[in-house]
Design a protein around this motif. Structure first.
Motif, PDB file in Angstrom:
ATOM      1  N   SER A 199       1.137  -1.247   0.003  1.00 34.97           N
ATOM      2  CA  SER A 199       0.024   0.018   0.011  1.00 34.97           C
ATOM      3  C   SER A 199       0.885   1.119   0.075  1.00 34.97           C
ATOM      4  CB  SER A 199      -0.832   0.004   1.215  1.00 34.97           C
ATOM      5  OG  SER A 199      -0.320   0.250   2.395  1.00 34.97           O
ATOM      6  N   ARG A 200       2.082   1.101   0.581  1.00 34.04           N
ATOM      7  CA  ARG A 200       3.066   2.319   0.723  1.00 34.04           C
ATOM      8  C   ARG A 200       3.693   2.741  -0.581  1.00 34.04           C
ATOM      9  NH1 ARG A 200       6.087   0.764   6.475  1.00 34.04           N
ATOM     10  NH2 ARG A 200       4.045   1.244   7.713  1.00 34.04           N
ATOM     11  N   THR A 201       3.522   1.888  -1.680  1.00 33.65           N
ATOM     12  CA  THR A 201       3.916   1.948  -2.958  1.00 33.65           C
ATOM     13  C   THR A 201       3.029   2.895  -3.927  1.00 33.65           C
ATOM     14  OG1 THR A 201       3.217  -0.191  -3.944  1.00 33.65           O
ATOM     15  CG2 THR A 201       5.385  -0.077  -2.671  1.00 33.65           C
ATOM     16  N   ARG A 202       1.789   2.992  -3.329  1.00 30.76           N
ATOM     17  CA  ARG A 202       0.885   3.575  -4.190  1.00 30.76           C
ATOM     18  C   ARG A 202       0.787   5.091  -3.779  1.00 30.76           C
ATOM     19  NH1 ARG A 202       0.259   0.522  -8.042  1.00 30.76           N
ATOM     20  NH2 ARG A 202       2.246   0.070  -7.345  1.00 30.76           N
ATOM     21  N   PRO A 203       0.164   5.735  -4.832  1.00 28.87           N
ATOM     22  CA  PRO A 203      -0.233   7.280  -4.450  1.00 28.87           C
ATOM     23  C   PRO A 203      -0.994   7.431  -3.435  1.00 28.87           C
ATOM     24  CG  PRO A 203      -0.743   6.702  -6.782  1.00 28.87           C
ATOM     25  CD  PRO A 203      -0.457   5.329  -6.286  1.00 28.87           C
ATOM     26  N   ASP A 204      -0.916   8.746  -2.928  1.00 28.31           N
ATOM     27  CA  ASP A 204      -1.351   8.945  -1.445  1.00 28.31           C
ATOM     28  C   ASP A 204      -2.804   8.716  -1.437  1.00 28.31           C
ATOM     29  OD1 ASP A 204       0.942   9.600  -0.375  1.00 28.31           O
ATOM     30  OD2 ASP A 204       0.501  11.681  -0.892  1.00 28.31           O
ATOM     31  N   ALA A 205      -3.596   9.148  -2.482  1.00 27.61           N
ATOM     32  CA  ALA A 205      -5.046   8.795  -2.582  1.00 27.61           C
ATOM     33  C   ALA A 205      -5.508   7.349  -2.327  1.00 27.61           C
ATOM     34  CB  ALA A 205      -5.965   9.415  -3.514  1.00 27.61           C
ATOM     35  N   MET A 206      -4.908   6.560  -3.273  1.00 22.71           N
ATOM     36  CA  MET A 206      -5.126   5.196  -3.224  1.00 22.71           C
ATOM     37  C   MET A 206      -4.672   4.539  -2.081  1.00 22.71           C
ATOM     38  SD  MET A 206      -4.006   2.396  -6.198  1.00 22.71           S
ATOM     39  CE  MET A 206      -4.734   3.204  -7.441  1.00 22.71           C
ATOM     40  N   ARG A 207      -3.402   4.964  -1.581  1.00 24.89           N
ATOM     41  CA  ARG A 207      -2.979   4.515  -0.333  1.00 24.89           C
ATOM     42  C   ARG A 207      -3.719   4.481   0.763  1.00 24.89           C
ATOM     43  NH1 ARG A 207       2.170   6.928   3.063  1.00 24.89           N
ATOM     44  NH2 ARG A 207       2.123   5.536   4.710  1.00 24.89           N
ATOM     45  N   GLU A 208      -4.502   5.447   0.946  1.00 29.26           N
ATOM     46  CA  GLU A 208      -5.418   5.558   2.057  1.00 29.26           C
ATOM     47  C   GLU A 208      -6.593   4.423   1.853  1.00 29.26           C
ATOM     48  OE1 GLU A 208      -8.175   8.875   4.735  1.00 29.26           O
ATOM     49  OE2 GLU A 208      -7.107   9.419   2.955  1.00 29.26           O
ATOM     50  N   GLN A 209      -7.099   4.558   0.798  1.00 28.18           N
ATOM     51  CA  GLN A 209      -8.177   3.622   0.270  1.00 28.18           C
ATOM     52  C   GLN A 209      -7.652   2.051   0.491  1.00 28.18           C
ATOM     53  OE1 GLN A 209      -9.114   4.449  -3.779  1.00 28.18           O
ATOM     54  NE2 GLN A 209     -10.004   6.409  -3.220  1.00 28.18           N
ATOM     55  N   LEU A 210      -6.516   1.978   0.161  1.00 25.64           N
ATOM     56  CA  LEU A 210      -5.942   0.568   0.526  1.00 25.64           C
ATOM     57  C   LEU A 210      -5.607   0.260   1.956  1.00 25.64           C
ATOM     58  CD1 LEU A 210      -3.410  -0.064  -2.530  1.00 25.64           C
ATOM     59  CD2 LEU A 210      -5.897  -1.020  -2.474  1.00 25.64           C
ATOM     60  N   PHE A 211      -5.322   1.125   2.544  1.00 26.32           N
ATOM     61  CA  PHE A 211      -5.065   1.046   4.035  1.00 26.32           C
ATOM     62  C   PHE A 211      -6.447   0.727   4.652  1.00 26.32           C
ATOM     63  CE2 PHE A 211      -4.800   2.437   8.271  1.00 26.32           C
ATOM     64  CZ  PHE A 211      -3.467   1.863   9.038  1.00 26.32           C
ATOM     65  N   GLN A 212      -7.380   1.581   4.368  1.00 27.25           N
ATOM     66  CA  GLN A 212      -8.777   1.134   5.055  1.00 27.25           C
ATOM     67  C   GLN A 212      -9.347  -0.140   4.561  1.00 27.25           C
ATOM     68  OE1 GLN A 212     -11.349   4.314   3.700  1.00 27.25           O
ATOM     69  NE2 GLN A 212     -10.425   5.701   5.026  1.00 27.25           N
ATOM     70  N   ARG A 213      -8.860  -0.790   3.487  1.00 27.02           N
ATOM     71  CA  ARG A 213      -9.364  -1.952   2.808  1.00 27.02           C
ATOM     72  C   ARG A 213      -8.777  -3.150   3.717  1.00 27.02           C
ATOM     73  NH1 ARG A 213     -11.707  -2.648  -2.294  1.00 27.02           N
ATOM     74  NH2 ARG A 213     -11.491  -4.772  -3.059  1.00 27.02           N
ATOM     75  N   LEU A 214      -7.404  -2.835   3.838  1.00 18.97           N
ATOM     76  CA  LEU A 214      -6.646  -3.737   4.658  1.00 18.97           C
ATOM     77  C   LEU A 214      -7.028  -4.018   6.123  1.00 18.97           C
ATOM     78  CD1 LEU A 214      -2.881  -3.880   5.328  1.00 18.97           C
ATOM     79  CD2 LEU A 214      -4.335  -3.974   7.042  1.00 18.97           C
ATOM     80  N   VAL A 215      -7.401  -2.690   6.673  1.00 17.45           N
ATOM     81  CA  VAL A 215      -7.985  -2.831   7.985  1.00 17.45           C
ATOM     82  C   VAL A 215      -9.632  -3.782   8.026  1.00 17.45           C
ATOM     83  CG1 VAL A 215      -8.811  -1.461  10.264  1.00 17.45           C
ATOM     84  CG2 VAL A 215      -6.965  -0.813   8.986  1.00 17.45           C
ATOM     85  N   ALA A 216     -10.440  -3.136   7.394  1.00 14.63           N
ATOM     86  CA  ALA A 216     -11.661  -3.962   7.157  1.00 14.63           C
ATOM     87  C   ALA A 216     -11.629  -5.238   7.005  1.00 14.63           C
ATOM     88  CB  ALA A 216     -12.436  -2.956   6.109  1.00 14.63           C
ATOM     89  N   ASP A 217     -10.863  -5.803   5.855  1.00 12.92           N
ATOM     90  CA  ASP A 217     -10.623  -7.120   5.663  1.00 12.92           C
ATOM     91  C   ASP A 217     -10.146  -7.797   6.810  1.00 12.92           C
ATOM     92  OD1 ASP A 217      -9.307  -9.668   4.618  1.00 12.92           O
ATOM     93  OD2 ASP A 217     -10.535  -9.118   2.972  1.00 12.92           O
ATOM     94  N   VAL A 218      -9.330  -7.302   7.549  1.00  9.37           N
ATOM     95  CA  VAL A 218      -8.489  -8.047   8.909  1.00  9.37           C
ATOM     96  C   VAL A 218      -9.640  -8.403   9.715  1.00  9.37           C
ATOM     97  CG1 VAL A 218      -6.875  -7.806  10.475  1.00  9.37           C
ATOM     98  CG2 VAL A 218      -6.271  -7.392   8.262  1.00  9.37           C
ATOM     99  N   LEU A 219     -10.457  -7.437   9.967  1.00 10.38           N
ATOM    100  CA  LEU A 219     -11.257  -7.263  11.000  1.00 10.38           C
ATOM    101  C   LEU A 219     -12.685  -7.784  10.705  1.00 10.38           C
ATOM    102  CD1 LEU A 219     -10.459  -3.822  12.918  1.00 10.38           C
ATOM    103  CD2 LEU A 219      -9.509  -6.085  13.198  1.00 10.38           C
ATOM    104  N   ASP A 220     -12.928  -8.561   9.650  1.00  6.99           N
ATOM    105  CA  ASP A 220     -14.130  -9.031   8.959  1.00  6.99           C
ATOM    106  C   ASP A 220     -14.524 -10.237  10.160  1.00  6.99           C
ATOM    107  OD1 ASP A 220     -16.228 -10.422   7.851  1.00  6.99           O
ATOM    108  OD2 ASP A 220     -15.331 -10.172   5.795  1.00  6.99           O
ATOM    109  N   GLU A 221     -15.645  -9.928  10.794  1.00 10.53           N
ATOM    110  CA  GLU A 221     -16.132 -10.900  11.851  1.00 10.53           C
ATOM    111  C   GLU A 221     -16.477 -12.261  11.319  1.00 10.53           C
ATOM    112  OE1 GLU A 221     -19.202  -7.870  11.614  1.00 10.53           O
ATOM    113  OE2 GLU A 221     -17.143  -7.958  11.708  1.00 10.53           O
ATOM    114  N   ARG A 222     -16.559 -12.351  10.033  1.00  9.52           N
ATOM    115  CA  ARG A 222     -17.210 -13.539   9.329  1.00  9.52           C
ATOM    116  C   ARG A 222     -16.385 -14.640   9.427  1.00  9.52           C
ATOM    117  NH1 ARG A 222     -19.477 -11.132   3.867  1.00  9.52           N
ATOM    118  NH2 ARG A 222     -17.578  -9.762   4.181  1.00  9.52           N
ATOM    119  N   ARG A 223     -14.996 -13.987   9.576  1.00 10.24           N
ATOM    120  CA  ARG A 223     -13.752 -14.900   9.696  1.00 10.24           C
ATOM    121  C   ARG A 223     -13.479 -15.618  10.901  1.00 10.24           C
ATOM    122  NH1 ARG A 223     -11.004 -14.897   4.782  1.00 10.24           N
ATOM    123  NH2 ARG A 223     -11.613 -13.128   3.655  1.00 10.24           N
TER     124      ARG A 223
END
Length: 300
Positions: A199-223
């Motif tokens: 995620s740190r290799t992406r442009p800033d706007a996309m980087r934040e979106q990917l970071f949020q995507r990471l957190v949301a996926d990790v904390l998906d309680e369905r797992r």
């Protein structure tokens, strides 16, 4: 050197015509699986043979002859590209026949490797395809499509070995948002630290979106219980100041606030970075973990 414009010299006897009903049905099934477009379709379209792609796979010898003529008679396509397409088609007949043609016609080795890789992609032999498409002699052609296909169809039971191996070996510059997101999701589910680094290799706007995507996926309680283990890894990651802000905002006022384990995750992070003592007033790490497991649907 063989005259590749001579159909009979190239294909020989039609006694072993490979495009019977079963082969045609399999090709149709594979095309549907790949979103309606095979990789050979992409090659033909890139070479200006979009109409010819509708003729593959040929339903009869007459159609095959017409397809061969359209390819060989084009004056705007370089010979090695024509030879590559013919080589791909001959792989449908017999591998030895394709290899013999490649030798007699002088098909460059790297084009043989590439087309063999695409042929295996179209036949859903993804591990074999990767052996060819990750060859160091090749440029990263169709990289977005290859990554997308390997993530969606070459990763049974969320084993993302193939797409990640392709990415790390070839190191393509991905252009489509879909391919980037699918690759990132594969990283998140395989190695959270690796996903953060990507995620740190992406442009800033996309980087934040990917970071949020990471957190949301990790904390998906369905797992279930897996979520608690992965959340521990997430909470202990070495975020920089910007990521620290994104993390807190996402879980307190952003979309992540709705996650059942948002508060427990924030507590885990505070303990991990020393803002709260692991045995302090607000609870120990073990206590937070027990609460986390309950919140995520795991066993307490």
């Amino acid at each position: 050197m063989i005259d590749y414009t001579n159909f009979d010299r190239v294909f020989g006897s039609m006694d072993g015509f490979p495009y019977g009903r079963k082969a045609l049905q399999e090709a149709d099934n594979h095309r549907r699986t790949l979103g309606g477009v095979l990789f050979i379709d992409k090659v033909l379209a890139a070479l200006g043979f979009a109409k010819a792609s509708k003729m593959y796979p040929p339903k009869s010898e007459a159609v095959l002859r017409d397809l061969h003529e359209q390819i060989t008679k084009s004056g705007s396509i370089e010979d090695h590209h024509k030879l590559s397409v013919i080589f791909y088609i001959l792989l449908d007949f017999d591998e030895d026949q394709a290899d013999s043609f490649a030798h007699r016609a002088g098909v460059p080795t790297k084009y043989q490797i590439f087309m063999r890789g695409l042929w295996n992609m179209d036949h859903q032999a993804y591990a074999v395809a990767l052996e060819h498409l990750a060859h160091p002699s090749l440029q990263a052609e169709f990289a977005d499509d290859i990554v997308t296909t390997l993530v969606r169809h070459g990763s049974p039971d969320e084993d993302y070995t193939l797409p990640l191996a392709y990415f790390h070996t070839v190191q393509p510059v991905l252009k489509s948002l879909l391919a980037i997101e699918l690759l990132f999701d594969a990283m998140v589910r395989s190695n959270v630290s690796e996903a953060l680094a990507f995620s740190r290799t992406r442009p800033d706007a996309m980087r934040e979106q990917l970071f949020q995507r990471l957190v949301a996926d990790v904390l998906d309680e369905r797992r279930g219980a897996e979520t608690a283990e992965r959340a521990c890894e997430l909470a202990a990651l070495p975020f920089d100041a910007v990521e620290e802000g994104w993390f807190t905002t996402f879980l307190t006022t952003g979309a992540g606030k709705k996650l059942k384990v948002a508060k427990d995750t924030l507590m885990m992070r505070q303990i991990a970075v020393g803002q709260v003592s692991s045995a302090g007033e607000k609870g120990s790490w073990g206590t937070v973990m027990e609460g986390f497991k309950v919140g995520s649907g795991g066993r307490a």
